[in-house]
Design an enzyme around this catalytic site. Structure first.
Site: not given
Length: 218
Positions: A146-147
């Protein structure tokens, strides 16, 4: 320095320039060789960085974030309860995210600087520096990064990390993934049946002492 079960401590996140961007009170559940286990239930008051006009960082392009005015804004934690494990000497923490009915929604691996404890008597806490890159782990352990974009765009910026440090951040995540895929601690079901003490009130955000200088070291 060991924290007593039932005590409130502050989870604080800084940036490389020393700016404090997050303060969240959490209740100590346990403190042993595995780390400090803390509890942040729905309804907990906390502080998080917002622009003067109330915008979140994700609403502002990265190259403009260093030219706007930021302030810590009072918020209320919502959505999921969080059981949060700070692991000594490890550049990540692990969150058990529980739905309101206490079923496990997911584990969340927050890649960050190793935890630095501090205790000023009336107020104590754990300081870190978020590394942007995270790992989301549903109950079936089919993990995903994520991210990644935020993590990559910060590489080489003086307030964050060098390209070499960015490689070390991802390597830490890859070591955690090995544990995830092996269903090893803390992804082995430990604490999935956690329930807070019914007598506990919500963690309290103190009026003073929460903005002391960042601690260093474990």
């Amino acid at each position: 320095m060991a924290f007593t079960a039932g005590r409130d401590v502050l989870y604080r996140d800084f940036r490389g320039n020393g700016q404090l961007v997050l303060v969240a009170p959490q209740r100590v559940v346990n403190d042993d060789q595995r780390g400090v286990l803390t509890w942040r239930p729905i309804g907990t008051p906390w502080l998080f960085r917002r622009t003067a006009d109330g915008r979140d960082r994700r609403e502002i392009p990265f190259e403009q974030r260093h030219t706007v005015e930021w302030r810590l804004t009072p918020l209320t934690w919502s959505g999921v309860h969080v059981l949060h494990l700070f692991r000594p000497g490890r550049a990540h923490s692990v969150w058990w995210m529980f739905d309101p009915d206490f079923s496990l929604n997911r584990w969340y691996v927050n890649l960050e600087a190793p935890p630095a404890r501090w205790d000023d008597g009336d107020v104590a806490g754990i300081d870190t520096f978020d590394h942007a890159l995270d790992i989301v782990v549903p109950p079936d352990r089919r993990w995903r990064w994520k991210d990644e974009g935020e993590y990559l765009e910060r590489a080489g910026h003086p307030d964050y990390w060098t390209v070499e440090q960015a490689a070390a951040i991802r390597a830490e995540g890859e070591r955690v993934i090995e544990d995830i895929e092996a269903a090893a601690f803390p992804f082995d079901g430990t604490w999935c049946d956690f329930r807070p003490d019914e007598s506990w009130p919500l963690p309290v955000l103190p009026r003073e002492g929460w903005d002391r200088p960042r601690a260093s070291g474990e």
